[in-house]
Write a protein that holds these residues in place. Structure first.
Motif, PDB file in Angstrom:
ATOM      1  N   ALA A   4       5.191  21.389  -7.884  1.00 25.85           N
ATOM      2  CA  ALA A   4       4.081  20.553  -7.428  1.00 25.85           C
ATOM      3  C   ALA A   4       4.530  19.925  -6.122  1.00 25.85           C
ATOM      4  CB  ALA A   4       3.751  19.472  -8.455  1.00 25.85           C
ATOM      5  N   SER A   5       3.737  20.068  -5.085  1.00 26.40           N
ATOM      6  CA  SER A   5       4.109  19.557  -3.771  1.00 26.40           C
ATOM      7  C   SER A   5       2.892  18.973  -3.088  1.00 26.40           C
ATOM      8  CB  SER A   5       4.738  20.667  -2.922  1.00 26.40           C
ATOM      9  OG  SER A   5       3.869  21.789  -2.865  1.00 26.40           O
ATOM     10  N   ALA A   6       3.132  18.240  -2.010  1.00 21.48           N
ATOM     11  CA  ALA A   6       2.036  17.594  -1.287  1.00 21.48           C
ATOM     12  C   ALA A   6       2.472  17.329   0.142  1.00 21.48           C
ATOM     13  CB  ALA A   6       1.643  16.289  -1.969  1.00 21.48           C
ATOM     14  N   VAL A   7       1.499  17.038   0.992  1.00 19.25           N
ATOM     15  CA  VAL A   7       1.793  16.647   2.366  1.00 19.25           C
ATOM     16  C   VAL A   7       2.081  15.146   2.380  1.00 19.25           C
ATOM     17  CG1 VAL A   7       0.888  16.438   4.704  1.00 19.25           C
ATOM     18  CG2 VAL A   7       0.373  18.466   3.351  1.00 19.25           C
ATOM     19  N   VAL A   8       3.248  14.799   2.897  1.00 17.25           N
ATOM     20  CA  VAL A   8       3.656  13.400   3.039  1.00 17.25           C
ATOM     21  C   VAL A   8       3.953  13.176   4.511  1.00 17.25           C
ATOM     22  CG1 VAL A   8       5.304  11.624   2.365  1.00 17.25           C
ATOM     23  CG2 VAL A   8       4.635  13.385   0.715  1.00 17.25           C
ATOM     24  N   GLU A  30      -5.158  16.972  -3.259  1.00 20.77           N
ATOM     25  CA  GLU A  30      -4.028  16.061  -3.441  1.00 20.77           C
ATOM     26  C   GLU A  30      -2.702  16.814  -3.555  1.00 20.77           C
ATOM     27  OE1 GLU A  30      -3.209  11.901  -5.696  1.00 20.77           O
ATOM     28  OE2 GLU A  30      -4.273  13.427  -6.842  1.00 20.77           O
ATOM     29  N   LEU A  31      -2.502  17.535  -4.643  1.00 22.06           N
ATOM     30  CA  LEU A  31      -1.283  18.307  -4.846  1.00 22.06           C
ATOM     31  C   LEU A  31      -1.589  19.799  -4.731  1.00 22.06           C
ATOM     32  CD1 LEU A  31       0.185  16.633  -8.068  1.00 22.06           C
ATOM     33  CD2 LEU A  31       0.737  16.072  -5.694  1.00 22.06           C
ATOM     34  N   VAL A  32      -0.542  20.571  -4.526  1.00 21.66           N
ATOM     35  CA  VAL A  32      -0.630  22.018  -4.667  1.00 21.66           C
ATOM     36  C   VAL A  32       0.356  22.424  -5.749  1.00 21.66           C
ATOM     37  CG1 VAL A  32      -0.153  24.246  -3.601  1.00 21.66           C
ATOM     38  CG2 VAL A  32      -1.415  22.513  -2.323  1.00 21.66           C
ATOM     39  N   LEU A  33      -0.141  23.094  -6.784  1.00 18.15           N
ATOM     40  CA  LEU A  33       0.710  23.629  -7.835  1.00 18.15           C
ATOM     41  C   LEU A  33       0.976  25.099  -7.526  1.00 18.15           C
ATOM     42  CD1 LEU A  33      -0.952  22.169 -11.079  1.00 18.15           C
ATOM     43  CD2 LEU A  33       0.574  21.053  -9.424  1.00 18.15           C
ATOM     44  N   THR A  34       2.219  25.522  -7.646  1.00 15.41           N
ATOM     45  CA  THR A  34       2.548  26.913  -7.379  1.00 15.41           C
ATOM     46  C   THR A  34       3.288  27.526  -8.563  1.00 15.41           C
ATOM     47  OG1 THR A  34       4.664  26.397  -6.308  1.00 15.41           O
ATOM     48  CG2 THR A  34       2.723  26.525  -4.895  1.00 15.41           C
ATOM     49  N   LEU A  35       3.024  28.799  -8.780  1.00 14.87           N
ATOM     50  CA  LEU A  35       3.726  29.598  -9.776  1.00 14.87           C
ATOM     51  C   LEU A  35       4.362  30.753  -9.009  1.00 14.87           C
ATOM     52  CD1 LEU A  35       2.358  30.741 -13.231  1.00 14.87           C
ATOM     53  CD2 LEU A  35       3.683  32.269 -11.788  1.00 14.87           C
ATOM     54  N   HIS A  36       5.676  30.766  -8.960  1.00 13.90           N
ATOM     55  CA  HIS A  36       6.374  31.792  -8.205  1.00 13.90           C
ATOM     56  C   HIS A  36       6.458  33.079  -9.034  1.00 13.90           C
ATOM     57  CE1 HIS A  36       7.909  29.270  -4.797  1.00 13.90           C
ATOM     58  NE2 HIS A  36       7.476  28.347  -5.640  1.00 13.90           N
ATOM     59  N   VAL A  37       6.165  34.190  -8.380  1.00 13.32           N
ATOM     60  CA  VAL A  37       6.189  35.482  -9.052  1.00 13.32           C
ATOM     61  C   VAL A  37       7.381  36.304  -8.552  1.00 13.32           C
ATOM     62  CG1 VAL A  37       4.914  37.604  -9.533  1.00 13.32           C
ATOM     63  CG2 VAL A  37       3.693  35.423  -9.374  1.00 13.32           C
ATOM     64  N   GLY A  38       7.409  36.572  -7.258  1.00 17.40           N
ATOM     65  CA  GLY A  38       8.540  37.283  -6.681  1.00 17.40           C
ATOM     66  C   GLY A  38       8.740  38.681  -7.221  1.00 17.40           C
ATOM     67  N   ALA A  39       7.636  39.372  -7.529  1.00 17.06           N
ATOM     68  CA  ALA A  39       7.723  40.722  -8.094  1.00 17.06           C
ATOM     69  C   ALA A  39       6.395  41.428  -7.889  1.00 17.06           C
ATOM     70  CB  ALA A  39       8.062  40.659  -9.582  1.00 17.06           C
ATOM     71  N   ALA A  88       0.829  -1.201   0.000  1.00 19.22           N
ATOM     72  CA  ALA A  88       0.000   0.000   0.000  1.00 19.22           C
ATOM     73  C   ALA A  88       0.863   1.251   0.000  1.00 19.22           C
ATOM     74  CB  ALA A  88      -0.928  -0.002   1.220  1.00 19.22           C
ATOM     75  N   ALA A  89       1.943   1.242   0.796  1.00 19.29           N
ATOM     76  CA  ALA A  89       2.835   2.400   0.838  1.00 19.29           C
ATOM     77  C   ALA A  89       3.502   2.607  -0.515  1.00 19.29           C
ATOM     78  CB  ALA A  89       3.893   2.205   1.927  1.00 19.29           C
ATOM     79  N   GLY A  90       3.906   1.509  -1.140  1.00 22.72           N
ATOM     80  CA  GLY A  90       4.541   1.605  -2.448  1.00 22.72           C
ATOM     81  C   GLY A  90       3.608   2.157  -3.505  1.00 22.72           C
ATOM     82  N   ARG A  91       2.355   1.721  -3.453  1.00 15.75           N
ATOM     83  CA  ARG A  91       1.382   2.242  -4.420  1.00 15.75           C
ATOM     84  C   ARG A  91       1.148   3.729  -4.225  1.00 15.75           C
ATOM     85  NH1 ARG A  91      -2.982  -2.766  -4.068  1.00 15.75           N
ATOM     86  NH2 ARG A  91      -1.854  -4.194  -5.477  1.00 15.75           N
ATOM     87  N   ALA A  92       1.083   4.141  -2.952  1.00 16.26           N
ATOM     88  CA  ALA A  92       0.886   5.574  -2.671  1.00 16.26           C
ATOM     89  C   ALA A  92       2.087   6.378  -3.164  1.00 16.26           C
ATOM     90  CB  ALA A  92       0.691   5.796  -1.168  1.00 16.26           C
ATOM     91  N   ALA A  93       3.301   5.847  -2.928  1.00 17.60           N
ATOM     92  CA  ALA A  93       4.502   6.539  -3.390  1.00 17.60           C
ATOM     93  C   ALA A  93       4.541   6.588  -4.911  1.00 17.60           C
ATOM     94  CB  ALA A  93       5.748   5.836  -2.850  1.00 17.60           C
ATOM     95  N   GLN A  94       4.172   5.476  -5.539  1.00 17.62           N
ATOM     96  CA  GLN A  94       4.171   5.443  -6.998  1.00 17.62           C
ATOM     97  C   GLN A  94       3.202   6.475  -7.561  1.00 17.62           C
ATOM     98  OE1 GLN A  94       2.440   1.939  -8.913  1.00 17.62           O
ATOM     99  NE2 GLN A  94       4.091   1.951 -10.421  1.00 17.62           N
ATOM    100  N   ARG A  95       2.033   6.584  -6.918  1.00 16.16           N
ATOM    101  CA  ARG A  95       1.057   7.566  -7.391  1.00 16.16           C
ATOM    102  C   ARG A  95       1.609   8.982  -7.252  1.00 16.16           C
ATOM    103  NH1 ARG A  95      -3.878   8.488  -9.030  1.00 16.16           N
ATOM    104  NH2 ARG A  95      -4.960  10.387  -8.380  1.00 16.16           N
ATOM    105  N   SER A  96       2.347   9.218  -6.182  1.00 15.01           N
ATOM    106  CA  SER A  96       2.935  10.544  -5.994  1.00 15.01           C
ATOM    107  C   SER A  96       3.898  10.871  -7.120  1.00 15.01           C
ATOM    108  CB  SER A  96       3.670  10.610  -4.650  1.00 15.01           C
ATOM    109  OG  SER A  96       2.757  10.505  -3.574  1.00 15.01           O
TER     110      SER A  96
END
Length: 309
Positions: free
Chosen positions: A106-110, A256-265, A74-82
């Motif tokens: 793209a990041s997520a809580v693990v 599930e994931l958070v996608l971010t676009l960095h601006v910094g301006a 189960a852990a392997g499947r979850a990691a594979q999906r990530s």
């Protein structure tokens, strides 16, 4: 970021699992396992007993040997999906990174940490390390619970903060409602604030003396003050923006994931809205490709009708 302290007992647990993974299906008895790992039999027995109870190992009652258990599947499947999700996210983030000459992630809580799963950056940008981790506790991590059920937001708020933070609950409720309506979050920090949060995001924040943590905490804006509300953005006026974030969802409508676009301006409100809409479109495409579905809005509502911040 300071290196976290190592834990010898945890290292031994990892060593047992790694050794049995390397055995490629060969099962080992307690004596052989302890001898090959260079640990005492009582210590090894305690480790394998707990791992068997948790399902990470199985014990053959006839041969008294140990092998890998179903919990690892189960852990392997979850990691594979990530990893699969990270690959899909990268394909949809790459055009945004090129169009705006910006770093996208793209990041997520693990577990109890936030992990960067994918990153796309221009050649001249500071590299973002895939696998980089941060503690999932205030003031870091609002975007990872923002579009989930209110119970998840409450659990995050109840965590011990990495730094003392001031909590304007009414303002935070307004932030949550606005971000759920627009589908994206806009985070604004001063250059000094961005450096401070980058420094304090690491585990080292927990290790600061109490007096120093309190002093630094006074310099950090509250959770709500770090986020612009869409209604506050003047289309023609320029606003200093750190990043824009949008969620993807799994098959059950969970974030599930958070996608971010960095601006910094500093960019105009119209430019922020345009970037936000394109990031949401990319997130929706990732959700669809991975077989996910956006949540029904009623999932967010607490019994009182608003998040309890």
């Amino acid at each position: 970021m300071a290196m976290a302290r190592r834990s010898p007992p945890t290292n031994r647990v990892v060593a047992v699992l790694d050794h049995l993974v390397a055995a490629r299906g060969r099962r080992l008895g307690l004596s052989a396992l302890a001898r090959e790992l260079g640990i005492s039999k009582p210590t090894c027995l305690g480790i394998v007993t707990e791992l068997v109870a948790a399902g990470y190992l199985v014990r053959d009652p006839r041969t008294l040997t140990y092998g890998l258990g179903p919990a690892l599947v189960a852990a392997g499947r979850a990691a594979q999906r990530s990893f699969v999700a990270g690959d899909v996210a990268r394909r949809h983030l790459a055009p945004l990174a090129e169009r705006y000459h910006a770093t996208c992630t793209a990041s997520a809580v693990v577990g109890d940490e936030i992990m960067v799963l994918e990153a796309v950056a221009p050649p001249d940008a500071a590299p973002v390390k895939v696998g980089e981790r941060y503690p999932f506790a205030p003031p870091v991590g609002l975007m990872y619970v923002l579009w989930g059920p209110d119970a998840e937001l409450d659990r995050w708020l109840a965590k011990e903060p990495t730094l003392p933070v001031r909590m304007d609950r009414e303002h935070l409720r307004a932030v949550v409602e606005r971000c759920r309506t627009s589908g994206y979050l806009v985070e604004s920090l001063t250059p000094a604030g961005m450096r401070l949060h980058s420094l304090m995001a690491g585990v080292a924040a927990y290790e600061l003396p109490r007096e120093v943590r309190a002093l630094v905490g006074e310099m950090v804006s509250s959770l709500g003050e770090r986020v612009y509300l869409g209604a506050d953005l003047n289309p023609r006026r320029r606003h200093p923006v750190n990043l824009i974030a949008a969620p993807t969802y799994d098959a059950d409508g969970g974030q599930e994931l958070v996608l971010t676009l960095h601006v910094g301006a500093s960019v105009t409100g119209a430019a922020i809205a345009r970037r936000g809409a394109e990031l949401v479109a990319a997130a929706d495409a990732v959700t669809a490709e991975l077989g996910g579905a956006a949540p029904v809005r009623s999932r967010w509502a607490s019994p009182s009708g608003s998040p309890s911040a």
